[in-house]
Design a protein around this motif. Structure first.
Motif, short mmCIF file in Angstrom:
data_model
loop_
_atom_site.label_atom_id
_atom_site.label_comp_id
_atom_site.label_asym_id
_atom_site.label_seq_id
_atom_site.Cartn_x
_atom_site.Cartn_y
_atom_site.Cartn_z
N ARG A 123 0.85 -1.19 0.00
CA ARG A 123 0.00 0.00 0.00
C ARG A 123 0.88 1.24 0.00
O ARG A 123 2.05 1.20 0.40
N LYS A 128 -3.28 12.08 -1.62
CA LYS A 128 -3.74 11.92 -0.24
C LYS A 128 -4.90 12.85 0.07
O LYS A 128 -4.81 14.06 -0.12
N GLN A 179 -7.87 2.16 -4.49
CA GLN A 179 -8.48 2.39 -3.16
C GLN A 179 -9.40 3.59 -3.23
O GLN A 179 -9.03 4.65 -3.73
N ALA A 182 -12.17 6.55 2.80
CA ALA A 182 -13.36 6.74 3.62
C ALA A 182 -14.11 8.02 3.24
O ALA A 182 -15.34 8.06 3.19
N ARG A 183 -13.35 9.07 2.96
CA ARG A 183 -13.98 10.37 2.66
C ARG A 183 -14.70 10.37 1.31
O ARG A 183 -15.49 11.25 1.03
N LYS A 204 -13.27 1.66 1.21
CA LYS A 204 -13.22 1.84 2.66
C LYS A 204 -14.52 2.45 3.17
O LYS A 204 -15.12 3.29 2.51
N ARG A 234 -12.63 0.53 8.67
CA ARG A 234 -11.46 1.33 9.07
C ARG A 234 -11.77 2.25 10.25
O ARG A 234 -11.05 3.20 10.49
N HIS A 269 -5.70 3.16 10.73
CA HIS A 269 -6.52 4.37 10.73
C HIS A 269 -7.59 4.30 11.80
O HIS A 269 -8.01 5.32 12.34
C1 PEP Z 1 -5.38 5.70 3.89
O1 PEP Z 1 -5.59 4.48 3.80
O2 PEP Z 1 -4.27 6.21 3.72
C2 PEP Z 1 -6.51 6.57 4.27
C3 PEP Z 1 -6.47 7.89 4.04
O3 PEP Z 1 -7.52 5.92 4.86
P1 PEP Z 1 -9.04 6.37 5.13
O4 PEP Z 1 -9.61 6.74 3.81
O5 PEP Z 1 -9.64 5.14 5.71
O6 PEP Z 1 -8.99 7.52 6.11
#
Ligand code: PEP
Ligand code: MN
Length: 340
Positions: A123, A128, A179, A182-183, A204, A234, A269
């Motif tokens: 990963r 980000k 991926q 979550a957001r 997620k 998560r 997380h």
């Molecule tokens: C991540 O996996 O780096 C991340 C930002 O996770 P999440 O979307 O679950 O906050």
């Protein structure tokens, strides 16, 4: 369909479903193929048009709103292949790597270390989603290139976050698995767009999303034709502020009951603390998770992002030893690289 239904019979049923104005979704299983139908509002009238066709075994009314992801629709566990690594089924797949790609040296170091310890997927974020607009936003394409180099070096397939539809073609070019963070769990245009790619998706759970919301988000991806979705618990927001989030482990057996999709857990997380990662990982496997995604950094004190929750490689290796024993205790085993 019946167990011995032919490819022609399956296609004839799909053609009839299309002629009725709906969309067919054939899903092969170990013993027979199921064909999901979407686009209908409520029960299908003229169901006899399908029932009479050769090879049809039975018409099953799916009673939940998430149809294609439901166990009612598909009884057997889905196994999602990421490169050659299976997620779901009897194996437990461990994904590890840094929160974000910071440099070539850091990423290759961590990739080598997690590979040596037995992780099977790498990963690392190149784009980000940061809570603050002033925080580091990721290296972008340069980060994707470093991930590709890490894959070439270790053989590990790579999962990396895609944040928007604009960068999706670029990220999909480099990533073995996309991926959705979550957001973005309820970013429906992004979900539809990844549903139109042929890349496996790690979806997620949003931190204010119910399990039903998560399953409906996955449904968006399957409805576009991409069946390769892995769900990830998560941590969610609750009244408890002792840790960064509250890991909802009950979601794991609940999702396994409601859906055929694989479920993994992100203890990094969920807790935000390196010292919580080991106990939560152990519990996740005991609860039936099909894998884990864990943040590892070679020098957490200097990490650009999420250093407090990152394990050093030695701790990660010790964790892997424990996880192998817990997997055995629940009659499973850790997936190893090169496994079919
Ligand atoms: C991540 O996996 O780096 C991340 C930002 O996770 P999440 O979307 O679950 O906050
Ligand atoms: Mn992170």
């Amino acid at each position: 369909m019946e167990a011995h239904a032919t490819a022609e019979q399956i296609e004839a049923v799909c053609a009839e479903i299309r002629a009725m104005g709906f969309t067919p979704h054939p899903m092969p299983g170990p013993t027979r193929t199921a064909i999901g139908i979407t686009g209908n509002q409520g029960p299908i009238e003229q169901a006899g048009r399908l029932q009479r066709l050769p090879g049809v075994s039975q018409l099953i009314r799916v009673t939940v709103p998430y149809k294609l992801v439901s166990r009612e629709f598909k009884e057997f566990d889905t196994v999602v292949e990421v490169g050659t690594v299976p997620i779901g089924g009897s194996g437990i797949a461990i994904i590890a790597g840094p929160c974000t790609v910071e440099s070539r040296e850091q990423t290759l170091n961590v990739a080598r270390a997690v590979h040596a310890a037995g992780a099977v997927i790498l990963r690392g974020g190149a784009y980000k989603p940061r809570t603050s607009p002033y925080s580091f936003q990721g290296m972008g394409e340069a980060g994707l290139q470093i991930l590709a180099e890490a894959r070439a070096l270790t053989g590990l397939p790579v999962v990396t976050e895609v944040m928007d539809t604009e960068t999706l073609p670029l990220v999909a070019e480099y990533a073995d698995m996309l991926q959705i963070g979550a957001r973005n769990m309820q970013n429906y245009s992004l979900l539809r767009a990844v549903g139109r790619t042929n890349r496996p998706v790690l979806l997620k759970r949003g931190f204010a999303a119910t399990v039903k919301d998560l399953l409906l988000a996955a449904e968006y991806i399957l409805a576009e034709g991409n069946p390769n979705v892995v769900l990830c618990e998560r941590g969610i927001r609750t009244f408890d502020d002792g840790l960064r989030f509250t890991l909802d482990l009950s979601a794991v057996p609940l999702i396994k009951q409601l859906s055929h999709l694989p479920v993994i857990v992100d203890p990094s997380h969920a807790s935000g603390r390196a010292d919580m990662v080991m106990p939560l990982s152990r519990a996740a496997l005991a609860a039936g998770a099909d894998g884990l995604i864990i943040e590892v950094h070679d020098n957490p004190a200097y990490a650009v992002c999420d250093g407090t929750q990152s394990l050093v490689p030695d701790t990660f290796a010790a964790l892997m030893q424990q996880l192998a024993r817990i997997a055995a205790a629940v009659d499973r085993s850790l997936v190893t690289v090169g496994a079919a």
